[in-house]
Design an enzyme around this catalytic site. Structure first.
Site, short mmCIF file in Angstrom:
data_model
loop_
_atom_site.label_atom_id
_atom_site.label_comp_id
_atom_site.label_asym_id
_atom_site.label_seq_id
_atom_site.Cartn_x
_atom_site.Cartn_y
_atom_site.Cartn_z
CB SER A 581 14.40 -9.70 36.70
OG SER A 581 15.22 -9.35 35.63
CG ASP A 667 16.01 -1.53 37.02
OD1 ASP A 667 16.95 -1.83 36.26
OD2 ASP A 667 15.23 -2.36 37.50
CG HIS A 721 17.35 -5.16 37.50
ND1 HIS A 721 15.98 -5.25 37.42
CD2 HIS A 721 17.81 -6.31 36.98
CE1 HIS A 721 15.64 -6.39 36.85
NE2 HIS A 721 16.73 -7.06 36.58
#
Length: 757
Positions: A581, A667, A721
């Protein structure tokens, strides 16, 4: 009341179900089973190599939420409707072709990793089975009743039942959602109702299911797109709705004879996110509206749940605060005042304004408040300081503070639920990347720490933990935590996996993971670099690494890796970097600025296109993200500064390390389009460099004398995610480690043969 963040992301799994549908088990009655014979061992999630992943714990009151929204639809704004549609169609075709091309590329080269991936998966499953019983589901105790979740079912047992008999109250499988799991449970005070949020791994939204408990469980209501919820009374529930990754509305719904739902609060500022919390003594619900730097709290009196919410203190820029309650006083965890770290303060309920806040306890500088638990006569602070964990137990009776230093091997707290605030014992677990959770208790009566004597796998004894300090470019000392096998010799020849994050004030995740233990057993060195931008040294540590200070995190990371090599922990040719991330910002930036420091890199859903995302204010969370990254549209200085470190913007023709990226089609936070652009540009830059320097290229393989890196993008159709299923996570981790073993030639190192590179 907790001062840490966690992942959200919930899916509406019950779309189309009528609110009046009744729920029964398959056998049309409340099932009673014996746990030992019916429940399979719970499979927990294996997370990636990054060391900075998100869990699906419910967000605490007033948490500063770190999640990015990265839309996958980035069409150009064109006045003509016809042109806009044509542009979108063209973009979608290009996008689909790129995705297909990357999937074909991975399918073509995955065979080279197949055997090693299979071996790693088998080892991880073996370790998982060995340590599974250490991570049982949390128990929620109400009087004689105990509620808990296992494998998509919610069970009820009696606290004094030694035979393992339980009642099944709820089952996702019975509702036809075998791929769903339960994220949150709230029991009404009289235990007549149970509210449950259910989510899938592939989406960001959740559904709240309200069950009427009894001999025949009945599904009373289904509420889609819910983030947080709490019971105000036996039959009044407050909840927040989630839309486009934002929570700005609070609703009240009743289960009395005259059922109704109404809106009670709306947040108008796009920078703020709203959640609901119930104080430990159940006296108040709090409506918490938070940006990343500022808070505002409203109180709902549980004795008068239909009254309008009462404001505690109007939002003041830069002041974060969270609320608890005890004996007609509000206990306020806040950043107000100096130093700019958390303090515990108090004020009367009737006059709760800032001018009436009185200091109870202030944290020292460079101390991280991980969590705070309130009890009837005590408050327990869970702290990190100088790499060690502490408990600070505040007695409201004796007005004293008892500080307890916890075992030095411990790196992370895993906290347990304490629904009964009058309890005399606080339970928690300690863990590290290579140590399974171990349960402890603090007794308020005895004022001492008790190590729980429960069945468990012994603590790993052949792993050595070292804590170092690297001197950054501006002379700031940056902590590093290093793990390696005590039996390892010639550490300079061992493979090293470096972890980094450095954003949102979030600590690197240092809880137990099977893959970390496996790496230690196979001779790897693990290093966790606690760079600025993270939260390991408190709020000031985060502030010193965000907005116009982002480059400090990059300088910190470089200093950490250089020091590790200088001290004999591996060398560049055997060093890999892992991030996920927002950690991809610093990892990608290091690859551009100092690629010679590492041989390979693994990234999970990386944020590598900072500038383009922060230019798109129409995306739901971009405005609130300005407090972390800055606003490039309003300030030319931020535009230039972000461009100076943004991984995508700074790719250049040079020899790069090999890179393995896992991304997700579903995502919503990291757009696949941005990752695709990054991969394409990175490959082109590496190839241009090789052509310019007349290096030999043979079918994209690394050969002696060649500096073409392997740049692989693995696009996952499942997962999101925030979280993936056990099977998907296992496959991701195994592929990452197989890639690293190949790139670092670990098999050669283990046999002490000369590397071909």
């Amino acid at each position: 009341m907790k001062a840490r963040t966690s992942c959200v992301g919930l899916k509406n799994l019950l779309q189309g179900l009528s609110f009046s549908v009744k729920y029964y088990s398959k056998h049309n009655h409340l099932q009673t089973i014996r746990l030992s014979s019916k429940i399979k061992p719970k499979k927990c999630y294996i997370l990636d190599c990054s060391g900075s992943t998100y869990t699906c714990r419910t967000a605490p009151p007033g948490s500063i939420l770190p999640w990015r929204f990265f839309s996958c639809k980035e069409g150009t704004k064109i006045p003509s409707k016809r042109k806009q549609n044509t542009s979108i169609i063209t973009s979608e075709l290009l996008y689909k072709n790129l995705v297909k091309s990357e999937q074909e590329n991975w399918n073509n080269i995955s065979a080279r990793y197949e055997a090693m991936t299979k071996r790693i998966k088998a080892k991880l499953e073996e370790l998982h089975n060995r340590y599974t019983f250490n991570s049982g589901s949390p128990r929620i105790k109400f009087g004689e009743n105990v509620y808990f979740e296992e494998n998509g079912c919610i069970f009820l047992s009696k606290a004094d039942d030694d035979e393992g008999n339980v009642d099944i109250l709820f089952s996702t499988e019975d509702l036809g959602f075998s791929d769903a799991f339960i994220q949150r449970i709230r029991i009404s005070p009289d235990q007549r109702y149970m509210a449950i949020s259910v989510k899938s791994e592939n989406s960001e939204e959740a559904t709240c299911v309200i069950m009427k408990l009894g001999h025949f469980p009945i599904m009373e209501k289904v509420i889609p797109n819910v983030f947080s919820f709490e019971w105000a009374t036996n039959d009044v529930l407050y909840y927040t709705s989630q839309k486009n990754l934002k929570c700005q509305n609070v609703f009240m719904t009743t289960f009395t004879n005259q059922k109704h739902t109404k809106l009670v609060y709306t947040e108008q500022d796009a920078r703020f996110f709203v959640d609901i919390y119930c104080t430990k003594d159940r006296r108040f619900l709090t409506i918490n509206s938070n940006s990343k730097t500022t808070s505002e709290v409203w109180l709902i009196d549980c004795r008068q749940p239909f009254k309008l919410p009462a404001l505690v203190q109007a939002r003041t820029k830069g002041v974060i605060y969270h609320i608890e309650h005890r004996n007609d006083e509000l206990y306020i965890l806040t950043t107000y005042g100096e130093p700019a770290e958390y303090k515990l303060m108090k004020a009367p309920v009737a006059s709760s304004g800032l001018e009436n806040w009185q200091l109870v306890y202030a944290l020292e500088e460079k101390t991280k408040l991980v969590d705070l638990e309130m009890f009837s006569d005590h408050s327990v602070m869970f702290l990190k300081k100088a790499g060690c964990l502490y408990l600070n137990v505040i007695s409201f009776v004796s007005h004293s503070v008892h500080s307890v230093k916890l075992p030095t091997w411990a790196c992370e707290f895993e906290l347990e639920s304490h629904p009964e605030h009058t309890t005399s014992t606080c339970y928690f677990q300690l863990t590290s990347p290579v140590h399974p959770p171990k349960r402890f208790a603090y007794s308020f009566k005895e004022n001492n720490l008790i190590e729980q004597a429960v069945q468990e796998v012994p603590i790993i004894t052949n792993c050595h933990t070292t804590r170092l300090l690297a001197k950054s470019k501006d002379e700031t000392l940056v902590p590093i935590t290093v793990f390696h096998n005590m039996n390892s010799k010639e550490l300079h020849r061992k493979p090293l996996l470096v972890h980094v994050y450095g954003a949102y004030g979030i600590d690197l995740n240092m809880s137990f993971k099977e893959e970390k233990l496996m790496l230690i057993e196979e001779g790897w060195i693990l290093a966790y670099c606690h760079v600025r931008g993270g939260g390991e040294l408190g709020l000031s540590w985060h502030k010193d690494g965000c907005q116009h200070n982002k480059l400090k995190g990059l300088y910190d990371l470089k200093a950490c890796i250089v020091l590790l090599h200088e001290l004999g922990f591996s060398q560049p040719r055997y060093t890999a970097l892992a991030a996920a991330s927002a950690g991809g910002v610093l990892a990608g930036a290091l690859c551009n600025s100092d690629p010679e420091l590492i041989r390979a890199m693994v990234l999970q859903a990386p944020f590598v296109d900072v500038l383009n995302i922060m230019m798109k204010t129409h995306l739901p969370l971009t405005i609130e993200e300005q407090e972390e990254w800055g606003n490039p549209l309003a300030d030319e200085k931020y535009m230039k500064y972000i461009k100076s470190y943004c991984p995508y913007q700074n790719i250049k023709s040079q020899c790069y390390p090999s890179v393995f990226i896992t991304a997700y089609e579903n995502d919503q936070r990291i757009p696949l389009t941005g990752v695709l652009r990054y991969v394409q540009k990175l490959r082109k830059a590496a190839l241009d460099h090789a052509r310019r320097t007349n290096k030999k290229v043979i079918a994209s393989f690394i050969v002696p004398g060649n500096c073409i890196p392997n740049i692989i993008l693995d696009i996952q159709a499942n997962g999101s995610h925030c979280i993936s299923s056990w099977e998907d996570s296992l496959n991701e981790v195994a592929r990452h480690l197989a890639f690293l073993n190949k790139e670092l030639e670990v098999c050669h190192l283990q046999h002490q043969t000369k590397s071909c590179k």
